[in-house]
Design a protein around this motif. Structure first.
Motif, PDB file in Angstrom:
ATOM      1  N   TYR A   1      89.697 -33.975 -13.893  1.00 29.27           N
ATOM      2  CA  TYR A   1      89.147 -33.732 -15.214  1.00 29.27           C
ATOM      3  C   TYR A   1      87.994 -34.683 -15.483  1.00 29.27           C
ATOM      4  CZ  TYR A   1      93.711 -31.518 -16.125  1.00 29.27           C
ATOM      5  OH  TYR A   1      94.842 -30.736 -16.077  1.00 29.27           O
ATOM      6  N   VAL A   2      87.056 -34.220 -16.274  1.00 27.60           N
ATOM      7  CA  VAL A   2      86.048 -35.133 -16.779  1.00 27.60           C
ATOM      8  C   VAL A   2      86.732 -36.049 -17.794  1.00 27.60           C
ATOM      9  CG1 VAL A   2      85.318 -33.616 -18.670  1.00 27.60           C
ATOM     10  CG2 VAL A   2      83.706 -35.277 -17.705  1.00 27.60           C
ATOM     11  N   ASP A   3      86.282 -37.293 -17.878  1.00 30.40           N
ATOM     12  CA  ASP A   3      86.956 -38.285 -18.704  1.00 30.40           C
ATOM     13  C   ASP A   3      87.125 -37.847 -20.160  1.00 30.40           C
ATOM     14  OD1 ASP A   3      85.615 -41.293 -17.097  1.00 30.40           O
ATOM     15  OD2 ASP A   3      87.300 -39.994 -16.587  1.00 30.40           O
ATOM     16  N   SER A   4      86.162 -37.141 -20.690  1.00 28.83           N
ATOM     17  CA  SER A   4      86.173 -36.787 -22.102  1.00 28.83           C
ATOM     18  C   SER A   4      87.288 -35.813 -22.497  1.00 28.83           C
ATOM     19  CB  SER A   4      84.820 -36.209 -22.516  1.00 28.83           C
ATOM     20  OG  SER A   4      84.520 -35.035 -21.784  1.00 28.83           O
ATOM     21  N   VAL A   5      87.917 -35.150 -21.526  1.00 31.16           N
ATOM     22  CA  VAL A   5      88.971 -34.189 -21.852  1.00 31.16           C
ATOM     23  C   VAL A   5      90.341 -34.622 -21.349  1.00 31.16           C
ATOM     24  CG1 VAL A   5      87.265 -32.341 -21.756  1.00 31.16           C
ATOM     25  CG2 VAL A   5      88.794 -32.713 -19.802  1.00 31.16           C
ATOM     26  N   LYS A   6      90.426 -35.734 -20.658  1.00 30.45           N
ATOM     27  CA  LYS A   6      91.707 -36.202 -20.136  1.00 30.45           C
ATOM     28  C   LYS A   6      92.696 -36.442 -21.274  1.00 30.45           C
ATOM     29  CE  LYS A   6      90.140 -38.349 -15.839  1.00 30.45           C
ATOM     30  NZ  LYS A   6      89.977 -39.623 -15.091  1.00 30.45           N
ATOM     31  N   GLY A   7      93.902 -35.953 -21.081  1.00 35.06           N
ATOM     32  CA  GLY A   7      94.927 -36.082 -22.098  1.00 35.06           C
ATOM     33  C   GLY A   7      94.919 -34.976 -23.120  1.00 35.06           C
ATOM     34  N   ARG A   8      93.875 -34.162 -23.127  1.00 31.27           N
ATOM     35  CA  ARG A   8      93.756 -33.067 -24.088  1.00 31.27           C
ATOM     36  C   ARG A   8      93.763 -31.694 -23.420  1.00 31.27           C
ATOM     37  NH1 ARG A   8      89.332 -32.419 -27.020  1.00 31.27           N
ATOM     38  NH2 ARG A   8      87.915 -33.404 -25.501  1.00 31.27           N
ATOM     39  N   PHE A   9      93.131 -31.588 -22.250  1.00 37.37           N
ATOM     40  CA  PHE A   9      93.026 -30.314 -21.538  1.00 37.37           C
ATOM     41  C   PHE A   9      93.942 -30.310 -20.322  1.00 37.37           C
ATOM     42  CE2 PHE A   9      88.375 -29.101 -22.769  1.00 37.37           C
ATOM     43  CZ  PHE A   9      88.683 -29.282 -24.102  1.00 37.37           C
TER      44      PHE A   9
ATOM     45  N   LYS B   1      87.779 -30.917 -30.381  1.00 42.86           N
ATOM     46  CA  LYS B   1      86.796 -31.641 -31.166  1.00 42.86           C
ATOM     47  C   LYS B   1      85.517 -30.824 -31.264  1.00 42.86           C
ATOM     48  CE  LYS B   1      88.496 -36.007 -29.224  1.00 42.86           C
ATOM     49  NZ  LYS B   1      88.122 -37.214 -28.448  1.00 42.86           N
ATOM     50  N   PRO B   2      84.708 -31.043 -32.301  1.00 38.92           N
ATOM     51  CA  PRO B   2      83.447 -30.302 -32.411  1.00 38.92           C
ATOM     52  C   PRO B   2      82.569 -30.440 -31.166  1.00 38.92           C
ATOM     53  CG  PRO B   2      83.925 -31.357 -34.484  1.00 38.92           C
ATOM     54  CD  PRO B   2      84.960 -31.857 -33.501  1.00 38.92           C
ATOM     55  N   GLU B   3      82.606 -31.583 -30.499  1.00 38.16           N
ATOM     56  CA  GLU B   3      81.802 -31.780 -29.306  1.00 38.16           C
ATOM     57  C   GLU B   3      82.276 -30.968 -28.108  1.00 38.16           C
ATOM     58  OE1 GLU B   3      83.818 -35.877 -30.081  1.00 38.16           O
ATOM     59  OE2 GLU B   3      83.159 -34.144 -31.263  1.00 38.16           O
ATOM     60  N   ASP B   4      83.433 -30.299 -28.230  1.00 38.60           N
ATOM     61  CA  ASP B   4      83.892 -29.391 -27.189  1.00 38.60           C
ATOM     62  C   ASP B   4      83.230 -28.021 -27.292  1.00 38.60           C
ATOM     63  OD1 ASP B   4      85.782 -31.202 -25.995  1.00 38.60           O
ATOM     64  OD2 ASP B   4      87.176 -30.758 -27.634  1.00 38.60           O
ATOM     65  N   THR B   5      82.485 -27.790 -28.354  1.00 43.52           N
ATOM     66  CA  THR B   5      81.819 -26.509 -28.555  1.00 43.52           C
ATOM     67  C   THR B   5      80.842 -26.227 -27.421  1.00 43.52           C
ATOM     68  OG1 THR B   5      82.031 -26.586 -30.963  1.00 43.52           O
ATOM     69  CG2 THR B   5      80.288 -25.203 -30.060  1.00 43.52           C
ATOM     70  N   ALA B   6      81.011 -25.084 -26.769  1.00 41.64           N
ATOM     71  CA  ALA B   6      80.174 -24.712 -25.631  1.00 41.64           C
ATOM     72  C   ALA B   6      80.610 -23.349 -25.127  1.00 41.64           C
ATOM     73  CB  ALA B   6      80.302 -25.742 -24.502  1.00 41.64           C
ATOM     74  N   VAL B   7      79.815 -22.798 -24.228  1.00 41.86           N
ATOM     75  CA  VAL B   7      80.247 -21.645 -23.454  1.00 41.86           C
ATOM     76  C   VAL B   7      80.979 -22.177 -22.236  1.00 41.86           C
ATOM     77  CG1 VAL B   7      79.547 -19.617 -22.132  1.00 41.86           C
ATOM     78  CG2 VAL B   7      78.345 -20.202 -24.245  1.00 41.86           C
ATOM     79  N   TYR B   8      82.187 -21.702 -22.025  1.00 40.86           N
ATOM     80  CA  TYR B   8      83.004 -22.163 -20.911  1.00 40.86           C
ATOM     81  C   TYR B   8      82.985 -21.137 -19.785  1.00 40.86           C
ATOM     82  CZ  TYR B   8      84.849 -26.078 -23.554  1.00 40.86           C
ATOM     83  OH  TYR B   8      84.979 -27.257 -24.252  1.00 40.86           O
ATOM     84  N   TYR B   9      82.743 -21.626 -18.568  1.00 44.88           N
ATOM     85  CA  TYR B   9      82.652 -20.783 -17.390  1.00 44.88           C
ATOM     86  C   TYR B   9      83.708 -21.181 -16.361  1.00 44.88           C
ATOM     87  CZ  TYR B   9      77.895 -19.845 -19.104  1.00 44.88           C
ATOM     88  OH  TYR B   9      76.801 -19.499 -19.862  1.00 44.88           O
ATOM     89  N   CYS B  10      84.314 -20.191 -15.745  1.00 36.94           N
ATOM     90  CA  CYS B  10      85.148 -20.492 -14.598  1.00 36.94           C
ATOM     91  C   CYS B  10      84.356 -20.197 -13.331  1.00 36.94           C
ATOM     92  CB  CYS B  10      86.471 -19.719 -14.614  1.00 36.94           C
ATOM     93  SG  CYS B  10      86.332 -17.933 -14.423  1.00 36.94           S
ATOM     94  N   ALA B  11      84.726 -20.860 -12.252  1.00 41.73           N
ATOM     95  CA  ALA B  11      84.006 -20.731 -11.000  1.00 41.73           C
ATOM     96  C   ALA B  11      84.969 -20.830  -9.831  1.00 41.73           C
ATOM     97  CB  ALA B  11      82.935 -21.822 -10.893  1.00 41.73           C
ATOM     98  N   ALA B  12      84.604 -20.174  -8.742  1.00 41.12           N
ATOM     99  CA  ALA B  12      85.408 -20.181  -7.523  1.00 41.12           C
ATOM    100  C   ALA B  12      84.565 -20.678  -6.359  1.00 41.12           C
ATOM    101  CB  ALA B  12      85.948 -18.791  -7.228  1.00 41.12           C
TER     102      ALA B  12
ATOM    103  N   ALA C   1      88.823 -28.240 -35.850  1.00 41.38           N
ATOM    104  CA  ALA C   1      89.083 -29.476 -35.123  1.00 41.38           C
ATOM    105  C   ALA C   1      90.571 -29.810 -35.165  1.00 41.38           C
ATOM    106  CB  ALA C   1      88.266 -30.618 -35.714  1.00 41.38           C
ATOM    107  N   GLY C   2      91.093 -30.215 -34.013  1.00 43.97           N
ATOM    108  CA  GLY C   2      92.509 -30.508 -33.896  1.00 43.97           C
ATOM    109  C   GLY C   2      93.339 -29.336 -33.429  1.00 43.97           C
ATOM    110  N   GLY C   3      92.748 -28.164 -33.384  1.00 47.98           N
ATOM    111  CA  GLY C   3      93.455 -26.974 -32.957  1.00 47.98           C
ATOM    112  C   GLY C   3      93.475 -26.808 -31.455  1.00 47.98           C
TER     113      GLY C   3
END
Length: 125
Positions: free
Chosen positions: A60-68, A87-98, A14-16
């Motif tokens: 951006y989705v509100d939860s990541v504004k200022g961080r991503f 944050k721990p709540e950012d844990t997920a599989v991340y997908y890119c899309a076109a 967390a914080g990284g």
């Protein structure tokens, strides 16, 4: 036909920070709007960030504004997601899309035609 390959995921405290990359095949990358979505176990895939084909419109989705931060380099056929203050709540599989969201629905999964296989991001406390 567009093929997308994500990279850069991993385990971080967390914080990284992590920087995700999504490399696209072909020479028509600049014709597509790009988005990042994420999916945690047992939850629906949710919108994270998007960038228009020219880079002029970013959301951006509100939860990541200022961080991503989402960015793209059309010369390299690559879109990036710089993630700071994780944050721990950012844990997920991340997908890119076109896709090509002429309707302006950048937040909708239905606006994207092509998806990568995903990269795991795990944030420990």
């Amino acid at each position: 036909q567009v093929q997308l390959v994500e990279s850069g995921g991993g385990l971080v405290q967390a914080g990284g920070s992590l920087r995700l990359s999504c490399a696209a095949s072909g020479r028509t990358f600049g014709n597509y709007d790009m988005g990042w979505f994420r999916q945690a176990p047992g939850k629906e895939r949710e919108f994270v960030a998007s960038i228009s084909r020219s880079g002029g419109s970013i959301y951006y989705v509100d939860s990541v504004k200022g961080r991503f931060t989402i960015s793209r380099d059309n010369a390299k056929n690559t879109v990036y997601l710089q993630m700071n203050s994780l944050k721990p709540e950012d844990t997920a599989v991340y997908y890119c899309a076109a896709g090509q969201y002429y309707s302006g629905a950048y937040y909708s999964k239905l606006s994207y035609n092509y998806w990568g296989q995903g990269t795991q991001v795990t944030v420990s406390s």
